[in-house]
Design an enzyme around this catalytic site. Structure first.
Site, PDB file in Angstrom:
ATOM      1  N   CYS A 271       0.797  -1.238   0.000  1.00 39.06           N
ATOM      2  CA  CYS A 271       0.000   0.000   0.000  1.00 39.06           C
ATOM      3  C   CYS A 271       0.826   1.284   0.000  1.00 39.06           C
ATOM      4  CB  CYS A 271      -0.915   0.005   1.220  1.00 39.06           C
ATOM      5  SG  CYS A 271      -2.097  -1.335   1.180  1.00 39.06           S
TER       6      CYS A 271
HETATM    7  N1  LIG Z   1      -2.694  -6.011   2.044  1.00 39.78           N
HETATM    8  C1  LIG Z   1      -3.022  -4.897   2.679  1.00 39.78           C
HETATM    9  O1  LIG Z   1      -2.564  -4.634   3.780  1.00 39.78           O
HETATM   10  C2  LIG Z   1      -4.007  -3.915   2.071  1.00 39.78           C
HETATM   11  C3  LIG Z   1      -4.524  -2.902   2.898  1.00 39.78           C
HETATM   12  C4  LIG Z   1      -5.428  -1.997   2.380  1.00 39.78           C
HETATM   13  C5  LIG Z   1      -5.773  -2.078   1.026  1.00 39.78           C
HETATM   14  N2  LIG Z   1      -5.256  -3.049   0.231  1.00 39.78           N
HETATM   15  C6  LIG Z   1      -5.689  -3.107  -1.170  1.00 39.78           C
HETATM   16  O2  LIG Z   1      -6.566  -4.207  -1.330  1.00 39.78           O
HETATM   17  C7  LIG Z   1      -6.422  -4.780  -2.625  1.00 39.78           C
HETATM   18  C8  LIG Z   1      -6.121  -6.266  -2.489  1.00 39.78           C
HETATM   19  O3  LIG Z   1      -4.884  -6.431  -1.822  1.00 39.78           O
HETATM   20  P1  LIG Z   1      -4.461  -7.779  -1.105  1.00 39.78           P
HETATM   21  O4  LIG Z   1      -3.305  -7.438  -0.255  1.00 39.78           O
HETATM   22  O5  LIG Z   1      -5.637  -8.460  -0.520  1.00 39.78           O
HETATM   23  O6  LIG Z   1      -3.963  -8.626  -2.381  1.00 39.78           O
HETATM   24  P2  LIG Z   1      -3.662 -10.203  -2.419  1.00 39.78           P
HETATM   25  O7  LIG Z   1      -2.675 -10.396  -3.523  1.00 39.78           O
HETATM   26  O8  LIG Z   1      -3.358 -10.709  -1.054  1.00 39.78           O
HETATM   27  O9  LIG Z   1      -5.043 -10.840  -2.840  1.00 39.78           O
HETATM   28  C9  LIG Z   1      -5.642 -10.612  -4.061  1.00 39.78           C
HETATM   29  C10 LIG Z   1      -6.349 -11.884  -4.501  1.00 39.78           C
HETATM   30  O10 LIG Z   1      -7.045 -11.588  -5.719  1.00 39.78           O
HETATM   31  C11 LIG Z   1      -6.951 -12.727  -6.555  1.00 39.78           C
HETATM   32  N3  LIG Z   1      -7.240 -12.304  -7.910  1.00 39.78           N
HETATM   33  C12 LIG Z   1      -6.427 -11.702  -8.807  1.00 39.78           C
HETATM   34  N4  LIG Z   1      -7.100 -11.446  -9.944  1.00 39.78           N
HETATM   35  C13 LIG Z   1      -8.364 -11.892  -9.760  1.00 39.78           C
HETATM   36  C14 LIG Z   1      -9.510 -11.918 -10.578  1.00 39.78           C
HETATM   37  N5  LIG Z   1      -9.509 -11.414 -11.797  1.00 39.78           N
HETATM   38  N6  LIG Z   1     -10.632 -12.480 -10.081  1.00 39.78           N
HETATM   39  C15 LIG Z   1     -10.654 -13.000  -8.825  1.00 39.78           C
HETATM   40  N7  LIG Z   1      -9.589 -13.002  -8.008  1.00 39.78           N
HETATM   41  C16 LIG Z   1      -8.456 -12.451  -8.465  1.00 39.78           C
HETATM   42  C17 LIG Z   1      -5.548 -13.255  -6.327  1.00 39.78           C
HETATM   43  O11 LIG Z   1      -5.426 -14.603  -6.714  1.00 39.78           O
HETATM   44  C18 LIG Z   1      -5.407 -13.038  -4.815  1.00 39.78           C
HETATM   45  O12 LIG Z   1      -5.829 -14.180  -4.103  1.00 39.78           O
HETATM   46  C19 LIG Z   1      -5.317  -3.981  -3.306  1.00 39.78           C
HETATM   47  O13 LIG Z   1      -5.877  -2.966  -4.079  1.00 39.78           O
HETATM   48  C20 LIG Z   1      -4.561  -3.365  -2.152  1.00 39.78           C
HETATM   49  O14 LIG Z   1      -3.935  -2.155  -2.518  1.00 39.78           O
HETATM   50  C21 LIG Z   1      -4.389  -3.981   0.736  1.00 39.78           C
END
Ligand SMILES: NC(=O)c1ccc[n+]([C@@H]2O[C@H](COP(=O)([O-])OP(=O)(O)OC[C@H]3O[C@@H](n4cnc5c(N)ncnc54)[C@H](O)[C@@H]3O)[C@@H](O)[C@H]2O)c1
Length: 432
Positions: A271
């Site tokens: 992030c």
């Molecule tokens: N990790 C954090 O601490 C955090 C905090 C706040 C916001 N975010 C935001 O949240 C969002 C997700 O982040 P995350 O850390 O959970 O990512 P992540 O990589 O842990 O999880 C994302 C998931 O989405 C799946 N995916 C990818 N393409 C897909 C599709 N087309 N259809 C269905 N599933 C699909 C992946 O296989 C994965 O399991 C991002 O935009 C990130 O910036 C993350």
């Protein structure tokens, strides 16, 4: 509020969470705990199998919780997007990384949206949670729904809700952290708010999806800029022979008008290093340069190089070259007490030090191995790490589970970028 679905034979509300990662699984857990029947959609067959067999895919959700929700039929993971025809609420939590040129990569949102479109039933509320630039919900998601013949506010209700999950935080979780929601129309916002209020303690409705998108970017830009400022302070203090840690702690005794941030070897995680650049990219398309963000990015990106410079200077004091020196890195995760190495500054340290010919070992109880290009690098266990000899030990992450004093007791040159050893007065222990 839209009526709860009867399609599952009960009055249970139904939702789909798209993307079962660090954000999606805790969200699915919170809604399932509130009585929703949740379908977790992911493109990863392995993740779906893991969840359906009762195993968590993120440290913030326990295996027991996943097992209980799967056993009671409240959670099911699948790669089959046709299942969204059974739900009334969809939350999209897919990755939003940067491309190689540091531009937003919204291809995951586009792909998720295209997979959903053929199956979404009319009247569904769709909430984007992936962090992105202001305008994405309207320009990317609405546009696709309109092409497919959906009318906003009638056939489809679209909103944005920034995810604020802080992996590893034992106090603030998805349920008790207030959740901001903004709709593409006031009605869209209210519908999304009403659903979220059933599962989360407090929902804050803002005037539009764009406002909600901007809230997240403000929060993370605020952090990136303040971290950049204290990183610069750390470099200034070193030149002045002062300890930035002491200065920040003393300044933090002021009960108003000051908020402490700590320096470190660089920004990490999915992030803080990325989100502000989504905003500066968007503003560049409008011919506006966000100078604060670009300056903070410059300072923060320089930190791993600065740390390597400090390592070289310390080795010099013992008439040693960096090339050929044995260095132990303590901590590969991007922050304390997590297993996530995405954008971790320790990876940059590893890369720069290896390029300069250092011989590196690392220890991180949360990260047994990590991928470095085509190679998989294995960490060393505590007993092995503490029994070996090095030219320098570099603390890159401050995990609770690591006994840093045991390493300081070795009497070897040590550079601590996380103030785990500020209490030590030994001459061989140096702070950032
Ligand atoms: N990790 C954090 O601490 C955090 C905090 C706040 C916001 N975010 C935001 O949240 C969002 C997700 O982040 P995350 O850390 O959970 O990512 P992540 O990589 O842990 O999880 C994302 C998931 O989405 C799946 N995916 C990818 N393409 C897909 C599709 N087309 N259809 C269905 N599933 C699909 C992946 O296989 C994965 O399991 C991002 O935009 C990130 O910036 C993350």
């Amino acid at each position: 509020m839209s009526p709860p679905s009867k399609e599952n034979g009960t009055d249970r509300p139904t939702m789909a969470v798209v993307g079962m990662g660090y954000v999606g699984l805790p969200l699915a857990e919170a809604f399932a705990d509130a009585g929703f029947k949740v379908i977790g959609l992911d493109v990863s067959v392995d993740k779906c199998k893991q969840i359906n067999s009762g195993r968590s895919v993120t440290p913030d959700v326990s295996d027991e919780s996943v097992q209980r929700l799967v056993d009671t039929g409240l959670l099911e993971a699948t790669t089959d997007f046709a299942k969204v025809s059974e739900v009334e609420l969809i939350s999209i939590c897919v990755p939003t990384p940067l491309s190689k040129s540091k531009d937003p990569d919204i291809s995951y949102i586009v792909r998720a949206c295209e997979s959903l479109l053929p199956h979404v039933r009319k009247g569904t509320v769709v909430v984007l949670e992936s962090t992105t630039y202001p305008g994405t919900t309207r320009d990317v998601i609405l546009e696709r729904f309109e092409w497919a013949g959906f009318e906003l506010g009638k056939d489809i209700h679209l909103a944005f809700s920034p995810e604020r999950v802080d992996p590893g935080n034992e106090t603030w979780n998805i349920k008790n952290t207030p959740k901001v929601v903004g709709g593409l129309t006031p009605k869209c916002g209210e519908l999304a708010r009403d659903y979220y209020a059933r599962a989360l303690d407090k929902v804050v409705l803002v005037s539009s999806a764009e406002a909600a998108e901007m809230v997240k970017l403000l929060e993370n830009t605020f952090r990136a800029i303040n971290i950049g400022m204290v990183n610069e302070l750390a470099m200034v203090c070193e030149k002045l022979g002062l300890s930035s840690w002491e200065i920040i702690d003393a300044a933090a005794t002021k009960p108003f008008g000051f908020l402490p941030f700590r320096p470190g070897p660089g920004l990490g995680g999915h992030c803080i290093p990325i989100d502000p650049l989504y905003l500066s990219w968007k503003m560049r398309t409008m011919d506006y340069k966000v100078r604060f963000i670009e300056l903070a990015d410059e300072v923060n990106s320089f930190m791993p190089h600065y740390v390597v410079g400090r390592v070289q200077d310390l080795l010099n004091t013992q008439e040693k070259a960096l090339k050929g020196s044995r260095i132990l890195i303590l901590g590969m995760a991007y922050k304390a007490d997590v297993d996530d190495v995405r954008e971790s500054p320790a990876l940059d340290l590893y890369e720069i030090l290896s390029e300069k010919g250092a011989r590196i070992a690392y220890h991180d109880p949360h990260v047994p191995s990590f991928r470095f290009g085509a190679e998989v690098i294995q960490g060393v266990a505590f007993e092995v790490a503490v029994a070996d000899t090095y030219d320098l030990i570099l603390v890159a992450t401050g995990h609770k589970a690591v006994d840093y004093d045991a390493f300081a007791d070795l009497g070897l040159l040590l550079l601590d970028t996380r103030n785990q050893l500020g209490h030590r007065k030994d001459e061989h222990v140096h702070l950032l």
